[in-house]
Write a protein that holds these residues in place. Sequence first.
Motif, PDB file in Angstrom:
ATOM      1  N   LEU A  87      12.604  60.541   6.943  1.00 16.64           N
ATOM      2  CA  LEU A  87      11.790  61.135   8.003  1.00 16.64           C
ATOM      3  C   LEU A  87      12.503  61.094   9.355  1.00 16.64           C
ATOM      4  O   LEU A  87      11.923  61.445  10.382  1.00 16.64           O
ATOM      5  CB  LEU A  87      10.446  60.401   8.103  1.00 16.64           C
ATOM      6  N   GLY A  88      13.761  60.666   9.341  1.00 19.73           N
ATOM      7  CA  GLY A  88      14.522  60.604  10.584  1.00 19.73           C
ATOM      8  C   GLY A  88      14.177  59.382  11.420  1.00 19.73           C
ATOM      9  O   GLY A  88      13.397  58.523  11.024  1.00 19.73           O
ATOM     10  N   PHE A  89      14.785  59.316  12.595  1.00 22.42           N
ATOM     11  CA  PHE A  89      14.566  58.216  13.520  1.00 22.42           C
ATOM     12  C   PHE A  89      13.498  58.594  14.531  1.00 22.42           C
ATOM     13  O   PHE A  89      13.517  59.692  15.087  1.00 22.42           O
ATOM     14  CB  PHE A  89      15.872  57.881  14.235  1.00 22.42           C
ATOM     15  N   THR A  90      12.554  57.672  14.784  1.00 25.40           N
ATOM     16  CA  THR A  90      11.502  57.910  15.765  1.00 25.40           C
ATOM     17  C   THR A  90      11.740  57.101  17.030  1.00 25.40           C
ATOM     18  O   THR A  90      11.865  57.651  18.119  1.00 25.40           O
ATOM     19  CB  THR A  90      10.124  57.568  15.186  1.00 25.40           C
ATOM     20  N   ARG A  91      11.822  55.777  16.886  1.00 29.39           N
ATOM     21  CA  ARG A  91      12.055  54.927  18.058  1.00 29.39           C
ATOM     22  C   ARG A  91      12.403  53.511  17.615  1.00 29.39           C
ATOM     23  O   ARG A  91      12.208  53.126  16.461  1.00 29.39           O
ATOM     24  CB  ARG A  91      10.829  54.892  18.973  1.00 29.39           C
ATOM     25  N   ASP A  92      12.902  52.728  18.581  1.00 27.59           N
ATOM     26  CA  ASP A  92      13.112  51.309  18.354  1.00 27.59           C
ATOM     27  C   ASP A  92      11.766  50.585  18.343  1.00 27.59           C
ATOM     28  O   ASP A  92      10.826  50.989  19.039  1.00 27.59           O
ATOM     29  CB  ASP A  92      13.968  50.693  19.467  1.00 27.59           C
ATOM     30  N   LEU A  93      11.681  49.513  17.573  1.00 28.08           N
ATOM     31  CA  LEU A  93      10.538  48.622  17.693  1.00 28.08           C
ATOM     32  C   LEU A  93      10.725  47.738  18.924  1.00 28.08           C
ATOM     33  O   LEU A  93      11.845  47.363  19.279  1.00 28.08           O
ATOM     34  CB  LEU A  93      10.401  47.739  16.456  1.00 28.08           C
ATOM     35  N   THR A  94       9.621  47.418  19.583  1.00 31.13           N
ATOM     36  CA  THR A  94       9.672  46.485  20.700  1.00 31.13           C
ATOM     37  C   THR A  94       9.864  45.067  20.169  1.00 31.13           C
ATOM     38  O   THR A  94       9.692  44.793  18.979  1.00 31.13           O
ATOM     39  CB  THR A  94       8.380  46.537  21.518  1.00 31.13           C
ATOM     40  N   THR A  95      10.197  44.162  21.070  1.00 29.44           N
ATOM     41  CA  THR A  95      10.310  42.751  20.692  1.00 29.44           C
ATOM     42  C   THR A  95       9.011  42.261  20.069  1.00 29.44           C
ATOM     43  O   THR A  95       9.020  41.577  19.035  1.00 29.44           O
ATOM     44  CB  THR A  95      10.661  41.904  21.927  1.00 29.44           C
ATOM     45  N   ALA A  96       7.883  42.603  20.680  1.00 30.01           N
ATOM     46  CA  ALA A  96       6.585  42.157  20.168  1.00 30.01           C
ATOM     47  C   ALA A  96       6.296  42.741  18.795  1.00 30.01           C
ATOM     48  O   ALA A  96       5.707  42.065  17.933  1.00 30.01           O
ATOM     49  CB  ALA A  96       5.475  42.535  21.146  1.00 30.01           C
ATOM     50  N   GLU A  97       6.699  43.980  18.540  1.00 32.08           N
ATOM     51  CA  GLU A  97       6.458  44.598  17.233  1.00 32.08           C
ATOM     52  C   GLU A  97       7.307  43.950  16.142  1.00 32.08           C
ATOM     53  O   GLU A  97       6.875  43.840  15.000  1.00 32.08           O
ATOM     54  CB  GLU A  97       6.712  46.100  17.310  1.00 32.08           C
ATOM     55  N   ILE A  98       8.506  43.537  16.511  1.00 34.92           N
ATOM     56  CA  ILE A  98       9.338  42.797  15.553  1.00 34.92           C
ATOM     57  C   ILE A  98       8.669  41.469  15.208  1.00 34.92           C
ATOM     58  O   ILE A  98       8.504  41.112  14.036  1.00 34.92           O
ATOM     59  CB  ILE A  98      10.747  42.567  16.131  1.00 34.92           C
ATOM     60  N   LEU A  99       8.253  40.739  16.238  1.00 36.70           N
ATOM     61  CA  LEU A  99       7.634  39.434  16.035  1.00 36.70           C
ATOM     62  C   LEU A  99       6.278  39.553  15.341  1.00 36.70           C
ATOM     63  O   LEU A  99       5.896  38.687  14.542  1.00 36.70           O
ATOM     64  CB  LEU A  99       7.465  38.732  17.382  1.00 36.70           C
ATOM     65  N   GLY A 100       5.552  40.633  15.631  1.00 34.26           N
ATOM     66  CA  GLY A 100       4.233  40.821  15.034  1.00 34.26           C
ATOM     67  C   GLY A 100       4.269  40.919  13.525  1.00 34.26           C
ATOM     68  O   GLY A 100       3.305  40.527  12.842  1.00 34.26           O
ATOM     69  N   GLN A 101       5.369  41.409  12.966  1.00 37.68           N
ATOM     70  CA  GLN A 101       5.497  41.479  11.503  1.00 37.68           C
ATOM     71  C   GLN A 101       5.491  40.087  10.883  1.00 37.68           C
ATOM     72  O   GLN A 101       4.946  39.873   9.800  1.00 37.68           O
ATOM     73  CB  GLN A 101       6.789  42.197  11.122  1.00 37.68           C
ATOM     74  N   ILE A 102       6.098  39.127  11.576  1.00 36.19           N
ATOM     75  CA  ILE A 102       6.162  37.765  11.047  1.00 36.19           C
ATOM     76  C   ILE A 102       4.776  37.143  11.033  1.00 36.19           C
ATOM     77  O   ILE A 102       4.358  36.530  10.039  1.00 36.19           O
ATOM     78  CB  ILE A 102       7.138  36.919  11.882  1.00 36.19           C
ATOM     79  N   LEU A 103       4.036  37.308  12.111  1.00 36.57           N
ATOM     80  CA  LEU A 103       2.682  36.767  12.167  1.00 36.57           C
ATOM     81  C   LEU A 103       1.781  37.459  11.148  1.00 36.57           C
ATOM     82  O   LEU A 103       0.924  36.814  10.524  1.00 36.57           O
ATOM     83  CB  LEU A 103       2.118  36.930  13.577  1.00 36.57           C
ATOM     84  N   ALA A 104       1.969  38.757  10.951  1.00 36.37           N
ATOM     85  CA  ALA A 104       1.178  39.479   9.957  1.00 36.37           C
ATOM     86  C   ALA A 104       1.458  38.951   8.551  1.00 36.37           C
ATOM     87  O   ALA A 104       0.533  38.791   7.737  1.00 36.37           O
ATOM     88  CB  ALA A 104       1.476  40.979  10.038  1.00 36.37           C
ATOM     89  N   ALA A 105       2.719  38.668   8.252  1.00 42.70           N
ATOM     90  CA  ALA A 105       3.072  38.135   6.935  1.00 42.70           C
ATOM     91  C   ALA A 105       2.413  36.787   6.701  1.00 42.70           C
ATOM     92  O   ALA A 105       1.940  36.486   5.597  1.00 42.70           O
ATOM     93  CB  ALA A 105       4.594  38.014   6.808  1.00 42.70           C
ATOM     94  N   GLU A 106       2.366  35.959   7.736  1.00 41.66           N
ATOM     95  CA  GLU A 106       1.717  34.657   7.588  1.00 41.66           C
ATOM     96  C   GLU A 106       0.214  34.799   7.430  1.00 41.66           C
ATOM     97  O   GLU A 106      -0.425  34.013   6.716  1.00 41.66           O
ATOM     98  CB  GLU A 106       2.077  33.768   8.784  1.00 41.66           C
ATOM     99  N   ASP A 107      -0.376  35.807   8.073  1.00 39.66           N
ATOM    100  CA  ASP A 107      -1.802  36.075   7.861  1.00 39.66           C
ATOM    101  C   ASP A 107      -2.070  36.462   6.408  1.00 39.66           C
ATOM    102  O   ASP A 107      -3.069  36.048   5.807  1.00 39.66           O
ATOM    103  CB  ASP A 107      -2.272  37.212   8.778  1.00 39.66           C
ATOM    104  N   ILE A 108      -1.172  37.255   5.839  1.00 40.69           N
ATOM    105  CA  ILE A 108      -1.354  37.735   4.468  1.00 40.69           C
ATOM    106  C   ILE A 108      -1.208  36.597   3.464  1.00 40.69           C
ATOM    107  O   ILE A 108      -2.002  36.462   2.531  1.00 40.69           O
ATOM    108  CB  ILE A 108      -0.336  38.857   4.162  1.00 40.69           C
ATOM    109  N   THR A 109      -0.197  35.776   3.642  1.00 38.89           N
ATOM    110  CA  THR A 109       0.109  34.740   2.651  1.00 38.89           C
ATOM    111  C   THR A 109      -0.598  33.416   2.912  1.00 38.89           C
ATOM    112  O   THR A 109      -0.763  32.602   2.000  1.00 38.89           O
ATOM    113  CB  THR A 109       1.623  34.456   2.607  1.00 38.89           C
TER     114      THR A 109
END
Length: 355
Positions: A131-153
């Motif tokens: 789908l091509g490149f849209t944009r960079d993730l922000t610092t918070a969006e990178i970090l938010g994935q880690i917190l989301a993973a911990e919420d899931i597991t």
Amino acid sequence: MKPSLLSCTEQQLIGILKEKGHPAYRAKQIMEWLWKHKVSDFESMTNLPPALRETLAAEYIIRPLEIVEIMGPKGSTRKFLSRMQDGHLVESVIIPAAYSADGRRAERTTLCVSSQVGCAFGCKFCASGLLGFTRDLTTAEILGQILAAEDITGKRVDNLVFMGMGEPLANFDNLRAALDLIMSHLGLNIGARHITISTSGHVEGLKKLAAYDKPIRLAISLHGASDEVRSRVMPVNKKWPLGDLIPALQDWVRERKHMITLEYILIEGINSDLGEASKLARIARDLNAKVNLIPYNTVEGLPWQRPTETHCKTFCQILVNERIPVTMRYEKGHSIDAACGQLRLRRTAETPPAP
């Protein structure tokens, strides 16, 4: 869109608080709520004055993404799709492991983290760039994935691999800021040796990363042991061919003094010729590197196929015979389409983000 406090260091929080007439010590309290207690709303920050909580809630958010889909049963490899505030989607993969690298029993969780929405590098075997490149993730969006993973597991993430969607070294500034908070004792407090950055061969980014004084691990998506073969599947090789990439890796090895990993996806009829195995062995020996062989994980809409298991084992044995440290990793998420970008590709086709 409101900015997220997840991207703030203690010093940045002190500056925000000072502007609003609050004492500096509140910054450490906020950091504890964000990273120790991992709250998702300001009302939970009960030792902050109500007026400060209201002010922060009016101007900031905490979690910059929401989980929209989870694939895979609990306790197995799981993929989840997250929606950013602007509607764009990224995916991450949770990989549980019951054993440590030395074979001893050790429950741990690895997260494969994305760094961009889509990808501009267009590797021919990968769904992320379709789908091509849209944009960079922000610092918070990178970090938010880690917190989301911990919420899931419900478990702490022990290891991070920046090998999801996007080229992490093409988003270096936000990556570096995220790494600072990941390793900070006030942040996630994950050690540098539990973090791996995987690059497709971004030579300029490699030089910047080499100047980052933390003992993080490095993996290279090689996927071809000659320019002719690598250029067929990785357009980045035309900008930074092996003649540029290998010296940059040699510089890294001299400075860092620890082994890098060469990732090599085996694709039938493309890079799995046994002659490539011998070339790969020479590169690995020159770099004192280990090799991670990955039989191709089929992507819908792409023509590539994985070689037979017998052929993969023969390719692997050539490296073993050359005394190259090598592992053969069959994709743990094959049943959930865990190759980068597939879940986002399907969901975006169903419900494209609003312009």
